[in-house]
Design a protein around this motif. Structure first.
Motif, PDB file in Angstrom:
ATOM      1  N   MET A   1       0.845  -1.174   0.000  1.00 31.14           N
ATOM      2  CA  MET A   1       0.000   0.000   0.000  1.00 31.14           C
ATOM      3  C   MET A   1       0.882   1.226   0.000  1.00 31.14           C
ATOM      4  SD  MET A   1      -2.877   1.162   2.692  1.00 31.14           S
ATOM      5  CE  MET A   1      -1.875   1.415   4.111  1.00 31.14           C
ATOM      6  N   GLY A   2       0.529   2.228  -0.748  1.00 29.64           N
ATOM      7  CA  GLY A   2       1.325   3.442  -0.840  1.00 29.64           C
ATOM      8  C   GLY A   2       1.024   4.423   0.259  1.00 29.64           C
ATOM      9  N   GLN A   3       1.860   5.409   0.378  1.00 32.00           N
ATOM     10  CA  GLN A   3       1.747   6.430   1.401  1.00 32.00           C
ATOM     11  C   GLN A   3       0.438   7.217   1.351  1.00 32.00           C
ATOM     12  OE1 GLN A   3       3.542   6.853   4.020  1.00 32.00           O
ATOM     13  NE2 GLN A   3       2.224   8.503   4.657  1.00 32.00           N
ATOM     14  N   PRO A   4      -0.110   7.570   0.167  1.00 33.90           N
ATOM     15  CA  PRO A   4      -1.328   8.353   0.158  1.00 33.90           C
ATOM     16  C   PRO A   4      -2.465   7.699   0.929  1.00 33.90           C
ATOM     17  CG  PRO A   4      -0.327   8.400  -2.009  1.00 33.90           C
ATOM     18  CD  PRO A   4       0.447   7.398  -1.177  1.00 33.90           C
ATOM     19  N   CYS A   5      -2.590   6.378   0.899  1.00 29.18           N
ATOM     20  CA  CYS A   5      -3.656   5.713   1.627  1.00 29.18           C
ATOM     21  C   CYS A   5      -3.480   5.886   3.123  1.00 29.18           C
ATOM     22  CB  CYS A   5      -3.706   4.228   1.270  1.00 29.18           C
ATOM     23  SG  CYS A   5      -5.123   3.404   2.011  1.00 29.18           S
ATOM     24  N   VAL A   6      -2.251   5.753   3.629  1.00 31.88           N
ATOM     25  CA  VAL A   6      -2.005   5.931   5.057  1.00 31.88           C
ATOM     26  C   VAL A   6      -2.314   7.362   5.455  1.00 31.88           C
ATOM     27  CG1 VAL A   6      -0.261   5.931   6.870  1.00 31.88           C
ATOM     28  CG2 VAL A   6      -0.366   4.057   5.256  1.00 31.88           C
ATOM     29  N   SER A   7      -1.946   8.325   4.633  1.00 34.44           N
ATOM     30  CA  SER A   7      -2.245   9.722   4.933  1.00 34.44           C
ATOM     31  C   SER A   7      -3.749   9.933   4.997  1.00 34.44           C
ATOM     32  CB  SER A   7      -1.605  10.630   3.892  1.00 34.44           C
ATOM     33  OG  SER A   7      -1.818  11.972   4.231  1.00 34.44           O
ATOM     34  N   ARG A   8      -4.502   9.327   4.071  1.00 35.65           N
ATOM     35  CA  ARG A   8      -5.962   9.442   4.115  1.00 35.65           C
ATOM     36  C   ARG A   8      -6.504   8.839   5.397  1.00 35.65           C
ATOM     37  NH1 ARG A   8      -5.652   7.438  -1.099  1.00 35.65           N
ATOM     38  NH2 ARG A   8      -6.581   5.496  -0.414  1.00 35.65           N
ATOM     39  N   VAL A   9      -5.910   7.748   5.849  1.00 37.51           N
ATOM     40  CA  VAL A   9      -6.371   7.112   7.079  1.00 37.51           C
ATOM     41  C   VAL A   9      -6.124   8.032   8.260  1.00 37.51           C
ATOM     42  CG1 VAL A   9      -6.001   5.195   8.660  1.00 37.51           C
ATOM     43  CG2 VAL A   9      -6.153   4.770   6.223  1.00 37.51           C
ATOM     44  N   THR A  10      -4.930   8.621   8.383  1.00 38.99           N
ATOM     45  CA  THR A  10      -4.668   9.509   9.513  1.00 38.99           C
ATOM     46  C   THR A  10      -5.583  10.712   9.449  1.00 38.99           C
ATOM     47  OG1 THR A  10      -2.848  10.649   8.392  1.00 38.99           O
ATOM     48  CG2 THR A  10      -2.268   8.814   9.843  1.00 38.99           C
ATOM     49  N   GLN A  11      -5.849  11.233   8.260  1.00 36.14           N
ATOM     50  CA  GLN A  11      -6.755  12.369   8.141  1.00 36.14           C
ATOM     51  C   GLN A  11      -8.168  11.962   8.539  1.00 36.14           C
ATOM     52  OE1 GLN A  11      -6.311  13.711   4.131  1.00 36.14           O
ATOM     53  NE2 GLN A  11      -4.274  14.560   4.497  1.00 36.14           N
ATOM     54  N   ALA A  12      -8.611  10.816   8.068  1.00 35.95           N
ATOM     55  CA  ALA A  12      -9.967  10.384   8.382  1.00 35.95           C
ATOM     56  C   ALA A  12     -10.138  10.145   9.874  1.00 35.95           C
ATOM     57  CB  ALA A  12     -10.304   9.112   7.600  1.00 35.95           C
ATOM     58  N   VAL A  55      -4.376  18.896  11.753  1.00 35.84           N
ATOM     59  CA  VAL A  55      -4.065  18.719  13.168  1.00 35.84           C
ATOM     60  C   VAL A  55      -2.799  19.523  13.450  1.00 35.84           C
ATOM     61  CG1 VAL A  55      -5.191  16.457  13.359  1.00 35.84           C
ATOM     62  CG2 VAL A  55      -2.788  16.595  12.652  1.00 35.84           C
ATOM     63  N   ASP A  56      -2.380  19.577  14.706  1.00 34.96           N
ATOM     64  CA  ASP A  56      -1.187  20.370  15.023  1.00 34.96           C
ATOM     65  C   ASP A  56       0.034  19.906  14.244  1.00 34.96           C
ATOM     66  OD1 ASP A  56      -2.762  21.787  16.794  1.00 34.96           O
ATOM     67  OD2 ASP A  56      -1.959  20.813  18.583  1.00 34.96           O
ATOM     68  N   LEU A  57       0.244  18.603  14.196  1.00 40.69           N
ATOM     69  CA  LEU A  57       1.379  18.050  13.460  1.00 40.69           C
ATOM     70  C   LEU A  57       1.021  16.667  12.960  1.00 40.69           C
ATOM     71  CD1 LEU A  57       4.414  18.184  12.585  1.00 40.69           C
ATOM     72  CD2 LEU A  57       4.944  17.110  14.799  1.00 40.69           C
ATOM     73  N   GLU A  58       1.210  16.442  11.652  1.00 36.95           N
ATOM     74  CA  GLU A  58       1.038  15.121  11.057  1.00 36.95           C
ATOM     75  C   GLU A  58       2.365  14.711  10.442  1.00 36.95           C
ATOM     76  OE1 GLU A  58      -1.411  12.733   7.569  1.00 36.95           O
ATOM     77  OE2 GLU A  58      -2.038  14.757   8.103  1.00 36.95           O
ATOM     78  N   LEU A  59       2.781  13.495  10.740  1.00 33.86           N
ATOM     79  CA  LEU A  59       4.024  12.941  10.206  1.00 33.86           C
ATOM     80  C   LEU A  59       3.693  11.722   9.345  1.00 33.86           C
ATOM     81  CD1 LEU A  59       6.073  13.005  13.524  1.00 33.86           C
ATOM     82  CD2 LEU A  59       6.218  14.649  11.642  1.00 33.86           C
ATOM     83  N   ALA A  60       4.491  11.500   8.325  1.00 34.67           N
ATOM     84  CA  ALA A  60       4.294  10.341   7.450  1.00 34.67           C
ATOM     85  C   ALA A  60       5.637   9.702   7.141  1.00 34.67           C
ATOM     86  CB  ALA A  60       3.608  10.760   6.160  1.00 34.67           C
ATOM     87  N   ARG A  61       5.575   8.407   6.874  1.00 35.11           N
ATOM     88  CA  ARG A  61       6.760   7.648   6.460  1.00 35.11           C
ATOM     89  C   ARG A  61       6.336   6.748   5.318  1.00 35.11           C
ATOM     90  NH1 ARG A  61       9.399   3.798  10.795  1.00 35.11           N
ATOM     91  NH2 ARG A  61       7.514   2.625  10.368  1.00 35.11           N
ATOM     92  N   THR A  62       7.223   6.632   4.328  1.00 31.75           N
ATOM     93  CA  THR A  62       6.919   5.840   3.141  1.00 31.75           C
ATOM     94  C   THR A  62       7.268   4.370   3.315  1.00 31.75           C
ATOM     95  OG1 THR A  62       7.310   7.781   1.780  1.00 31.75           O
ATOM     96  CG2 THR A  62       7.314   5.662   0.655  1.00 31.75           C
ATOM     97  N   ALA A  63       8.433   4.074   3.904  1.00 26.53           N
ATOM     98  CA  ALA A  63       8.883   2.688   3.995  1.00 26.53           C
ATOM     99  C   ALA A  63       9.365   2.367   5.406  1.00 26.53           C
ATOM    100  CB  ALA A  63       9.991   2.429   2.984  1.00 26.53           C
ATOM    101  N   PRO A  64       8.668   1.481   6.089  1.00 22.74           N
ATOM    102  CA  PRO A  64       7.336   0.995   5.772  1.00 22.74           C
ATOM    103  C   PRO A  64       6.313   2.113   5.978  1.00 22.74           C
ATOM    104  CG  PRO A  64       8.009   0.139   7.896  1.00 22.74           C
ATOM    105  CD  PRO A  64       9.173   0.910   7.350  1.00 22.74           C
ATOM    106  N   PRO A  65       5.182   2.036   5.289  1.00 21.38           N
ATOM    107  CA  PRO A  65       4.218   3.124   5.362  1.00 21.38           C
ATOM    108  C   PRO A  65       3.617   3.267   6.758  1.00 21.38           C
ATOM    109  CG  PRO A  65       3.329   1.298   4.092  1.00 21.38           C
ATOM    110  CD  PRO A  65       4.755   0.965   4.396  1.00 21.38           C
ATOM    111  N   VAL A 148      -1.432  -3.268   8.921  1.00 26.24           N
ATOM    112  CA  VAL A 148      -1.145  -4.266   9.944  1.00 26.24           C
ATOM    113  C   VAL A 148       0.218  -4.919   9.738  1.00 26.24           C
ATOM    114  CG1 VAL A 148      -1.887  -6.499  10.869  1.00 26.24           C
ATOM    115  CG2 VAL A 148      -3.554  -4.683  10.500  1.00 26.24           C
ATOM    116  N   ASP A 149       0.573  -5.239   8.497  1.00 21.99           N
ATOM    117  CA  ASP A 149       1.825  -5.975   8.261  1.00 21.99           C
ATOM    118  C   ASP A 149       3.078  -5.148   8.556  1.00 21.99           C
ATOM    119  OD1 ASP A 149       1.463  -4.339   6.055  1.00 21.99           O
ATOM    120  OD2 ASP A 149       2.012  -5.870   4.590  1.00 21.99           O
ATOM    121  N   GLY A 150       2.998  -3.832   8.613  1.00 28.82           N
ATOM    122  CA  GLY A 150       4.170  -3.010   8.924  1.00 28.82           C
ATOM    123  C   GLY A 150       4.036  -2.217  10.210  1.00 28.82           C
TER     124      GLY A 150
END
Length: 169
Positions: A1-12, A55-65, A148-150
């Motif tokens: 799964m790519g990073q955009p999906c994880v970002s959408r999840v944190t936003q949602a 939000v005040d601060l959102e962080l993202a990582r690509t690998a693992p997402p 879940v896997d990462g």
């Protein structure tokens, strides 16, 4: 799964948070300084601040997402709500929920509700780690979301992130 999906999840998942502006917030020397009167250290390499976060601060990582966030709701009714209720609000939107952990941490000298929940969001199986506690003026929310896997790969970074909290007593 790519990073955009994880970002959408944190936003949602973050949509349930009451948000306030943070125009004076800044990052200096690896520390996020919130206009709401608290600071947190940024996790080690691989995590980046997402511009335009609600939000005040959102962080993202690509690998693992994965994604993390911190937010504070200052004043109002949130300070009167029990920690367990506040913690449940952080994971609204998850379906097929399974509570994996539910306990209490201490953050900034205060009791904090901590939980790990697995579930589905937008058809993706994710794990969410949430921590919420009350200061004198604000309710502070921390959230970590990953497929879940990462998920385990980012938990130690999340713990360091939460434990770095300083400010609103």
């Amino acid at each position: 799964m790519g990073q955009p999906c994880v970002s959408r999840v944190t936003q949602a998942l973050g949509l349930g948070l009451l948000l306030a502006g943070c125009s004076a917030s800044r990052i200096e020397n690896g520390t996020f300084h919130s206009a709401k009167g608290y600071q947190v250290g940024l996790p080690r390499d691989g995590w980046r601040a997402e511009p335009g976060a609600r939000v005040d601060l959102e962080l993202a990582r690509t690998a693992p997402p994965g994604g993390m966030l911190v937010d504070a709701t200052c004043g109002g009714a949130a300070l009167e709500r029990p920690l367990a209720v506040l913690a449940r609000h952080l994971t609204f939107g998850l379906t097929n929920r399974l509570t994996v952990e539910s306990d209490t941490w201490t953050v900034g000298g205060r009791p904090a509700a901590h939980g790990v929940i697995r579930g589905r969001r937008d058809g993706v199986e994710v794990a969410v780690e949430a921590v919420v506690f009350k200061g004198e003026r604000c309710v502070h929310d921390f959230l970590y979301v990953a497929p879940v896997d990462g998920f385990e790969a980012g938990r130690s970074d999340f713990r360091v992130f939460v434990e770095s909290f300083a400010g609103d007593p």
